[in-house]
Write a protein that holds these residues in place. Structure first.
Motif, mmCIF file in Angstrom:
data_model
loop_
_atom_site.group_PDB
_atom_site.id
_atom_site.type_symbol
_atom_site.label_atom_id
_atom_site.label_comp_id
_atom_site.label_asym_id
_atom_site.label_seq_id
_atom_site.Cartn_x
_atom_site.Cartn_y
_atom_site.Cartn_z
ATOM 1 N N HIS A 264 77.096 36.143 126.258
ATOM 2 C CA HIS A 264 76.145 36.427 127.334
ATOM 3 C C HIS A 264 74.817 36.857 126.718
ATOM 4 N N PRO A 265 73.701 36.366 127.257
ATOM 5 C CA PRO A 265 72.387 36.703 126.686
ATOM 6 C C PRO A 265 72.128 38.198 126.512
ATOM 7 N N ASP A 266 72.682 39.034 127.363
ATOM 8 C CA ASP A 266 72.489 40.487 127.240
ATOM 9 C C ASP A 266 73.192 41.069 126.017
ATOM 10 N N HIS A 267 74.093 40.297 125.423
ATOM 11 C CA HIS A 267 74.882 40.801 124.295
ATOM 12 C C HIS A 267 74.656 40.009 123.008
ATOM 13 N N GLN A 268 73.719 39.076 123.042
ATOM 14 C CA GLN A 268 73.418 38.312 121.834
ATOM 15 C C GLN A 268 72.698 39.200 120.829
ATOM 16 N N GLY A 269 72.866 38.885 119.545
ATOM 17 C CA GLY A 269 72.245 39.671 118.481
ATOM 18 C C GLY A 269 72.994 40.945 118.148
ATOM 19 N N LYS A 270 74.221 41.081 118.649
ATOM 20 C CA LYS A 270 75.018 42.298 118.425
ATOM 21 C C LYS A 270 76.319 41.991 117.678
ATOM 22 N N ASN A 271 76.344 40.881 116.950
ATOM 23 C CA ASN A 271 77.493 40.450 116.150
ATOM 24 C C ASN A 271 78.706 40.007 116.956
ATOM 25 N N VAL A 272 78.558 39.808 118.253
ATOM 26 C CA VAL A 272 79.683 39.360 119.070
ATOM 27 C C VAL A 272 80.103 37.956 118.638
ATOM 28 N N GLY A 273 79.129 37.065 118.474
ATOM 29 C CA GLY A 273 79.435 35.699 118.066
ATOM 30 C C GLY A 273 80.111 35.647 116.712
ATOM 31 N N LYS A 274 79.605 36.422 115.782
ATOM 32 C CA LYS A 274 80.184 36.458 114.436
ATOM 33 C C LYS A 274 81.622 36.979 114.488
ATOM 34 N N GLN A 275 81.880 37.988 115.304
ATOM 35 C CA GLN A 275 83.229 38.538 115.415
ATOM 36 C C GLN A 275 84.183 37.535 116.068
ATOM 37 N N LEU A 276 83.705 36.814 117.076
ATOM 38 C CA LEU A 276 84.539 35.777 117.688
ATOM 39 C C LEU A 276 84.866 34.685 116.668
ATOM 40 N N LEU A 277 83.883 34.279 115.900
ATOM 41 C CA LEU A 277 84.082 33.254 114.879
ATOM 42 C C LEU A 277 85.129 33.694 113.856
ATOM 43 N N HIS A 278 84.981 34.899 113.333
ATOM 44 C CA HIS A 278 85.939 35.403 112.344
ATOM 45 C C HIS A 278 87.334 35.585 112.938
ATOM 46 N N ALA A 279 87.403 36.079 114.163
ATOM 47 C CA ALA A 279 88.713 36.268 114.807
ATOM 48 C C ALA A 279 89.415 34.934 114.999
ATOM 49 N N GLY A 280 88.666 33.921 115.410
ATOM 50 C CA GLY A 280 89.263 32.604 115.584
ATOM 51 C C GLY A 280 89.782 32.028 114.282
ATOM 52 N N LEU A 281 88.954 32.102 113.245
ATOM 53 C CA LEU A 281 89.372 31.568 111.946
ATOM 54 C C LEU A 281 90.604 32.288 111.411
ATOM 55 N N SER A 282 90.717 33.581 111.690
ATOM 56 C CA SER A 282 91.863 34.357 111.186
ATOM 57 C C SER A 282 93.181 33.910 111.819
ATOM 58 N N ARG A 283 93.123 33.175 112.915
ATOM 59 C CA ARG A 283 94.341 32.716 113.584
ATOM 60 C C ARG A 283 94.898 31.438 112.963
ATOM 61 N N PHE A 284 94.125 30.806 112.082
ATOM 62 C CA PHE A 284 94.590 29.614 111.381
ATOM 63 C C PHE A 284 95.095 30.054 110.010
ATOM 64 N N GLU A 285 96.184 29.452 109.535
ATOM 65 C CA GLU A 285 96.854 29.943 108.336
ATOM 66 C C GLU A 285 95.978 29.899 107.083
ATOM 67 N N ASP A 286 95.410 28.766 106.773
ATOM 68 C CA ASP A 286 94.611 28.644 105.551
ATOM 69 C C ASP A 286 93.555 27.560 105.755
ATOM 70 N N PRO A 287 92.589 27.804 106.646
ATOM 71 C CA PRO A 287 91.612 26.746 106.947
ATOM 72 C C PRO A 287 90.701 26.464 105.751
ATOM 73 N N SER A 288 90.378 25.190 105.574
ATOM 74 C CA SER A 288 89.485 24.806 104.475
ATOM 75 C C SER A 288 88.054 24.597 104.948
ATOM 76 N N SER A 289 87.898 24.279 106.241
ATOM 77 C CA SER A 289 86.549 24.080 106.773
ATOM 78 C C SER A 289 86.551 24.313 108.277
ATOM 79 N N ILE A 290 85.364 24.560 108.789
ATOM 80 C CA ILE A 290 85.161 24.642 110.231
ATOM 81 C C ILE A 290 83.907 23.836 110.549
ATOM 82 N N SER A 291 84.001 23.045 111.604
ATOM 83 C CA SER A 291 82.894 22.198 112.015
ATOM 84 C C SER A 291 82.575 22.424 113.479
ATOM 85 N N LEU A 292 81.382 22.021 113.859
ATOM 86 C CA LEU A 292 80.952 22.122 115.252
ATOM 87 C C LEU A 292 79.858 21.106 115.495
ATOM 88 N N THR A 293 79.583 20.860 116.737
ATOM 89 C CA THR A 293 78.470 20.012 117.134
ATOM 90 C C THR A 293 77.570 20.821 118.047
#
Length: 159
Positions: A89-118
């Motif tokens: 949400h725009p009111d919460h951008q710049g507060k590391n929320v996106g970075k924390q979501l990204l790290h939390a998601g990656l931690s759910r995969f056993e041994d990821p080698s890459s992450i991609s997006l469009t």
């Protein structure tokens, strides 16, 4: 802040964040009628039910309010992860929320080698992805609901 798996009861909050962030992020280069079509289709009950079956769906919650979400998918081995959506949400951008979501998601995969997006070229949040280590791989011109767009593929190597 708590990051947890999304449940059906979160759909309305997630849809509201999608509407707001799409408006704030894309209004300068994606017409409003196309934004409405995209959000209506991508966040319909049927689309979300399918997403629950095929993707890792996370929400960021602060004081019982959902402030962001991320959807991930991966190959059968979980080595190549694809970030389907990451919105805060725009009111919460710049507060590391996106970075924390990204790290939390990656931690759910056993041994990821890459992450991609469009991302859509012109998205001002492209710099966020660059700051967290993504590199532009290629750009493709395409049609987005009848509107010409340039899609930017980005990848981050993890190992």
């Amino acid at each position: 802040m708590l990051i947890r798996e999304m449940i059906m009861a979160d759909i309305e909050s997630v849809r509201a964040i999608a509407v707001q962030t799409w408006k704030d992020t894309y209004s300068t280069f994606i017409p409003e009628d196309i934004q409405v079509k995209v959000v209506r289709g991508a966040y319909s009950l049927e689309a979300m039910e399918n997403r629950f079956k095929s993707s890792l769906t996370l929400v960021a919650e602060n004081k019982k309010e959902i402030i962001g979400y991320a959807f991930f998918s991966g190959d059968n081995l979980g080595k190549e992860v694809f970030l389907e959506s990451l919105y805060v949400h725009p009111d919460h951008q710049g507060k590391n929320v996106g970075k924390q979501l990204l790290h939390a998601g990656l931690s759910r995969f056993e041994d990821p080698s890459s992450i991609s997006l469009t991302v859509y070229k012109g998205n001002p949040n492209l710099t966020f992805y660059e700051r967290v280590g993504f590199k532009v791989i290629k750009e493709n011109k395409g049609d987005f609901y009848g509107h010409p767009m340039v899609f930017t593929l980005m990848t981050k190597i993890l190992n």
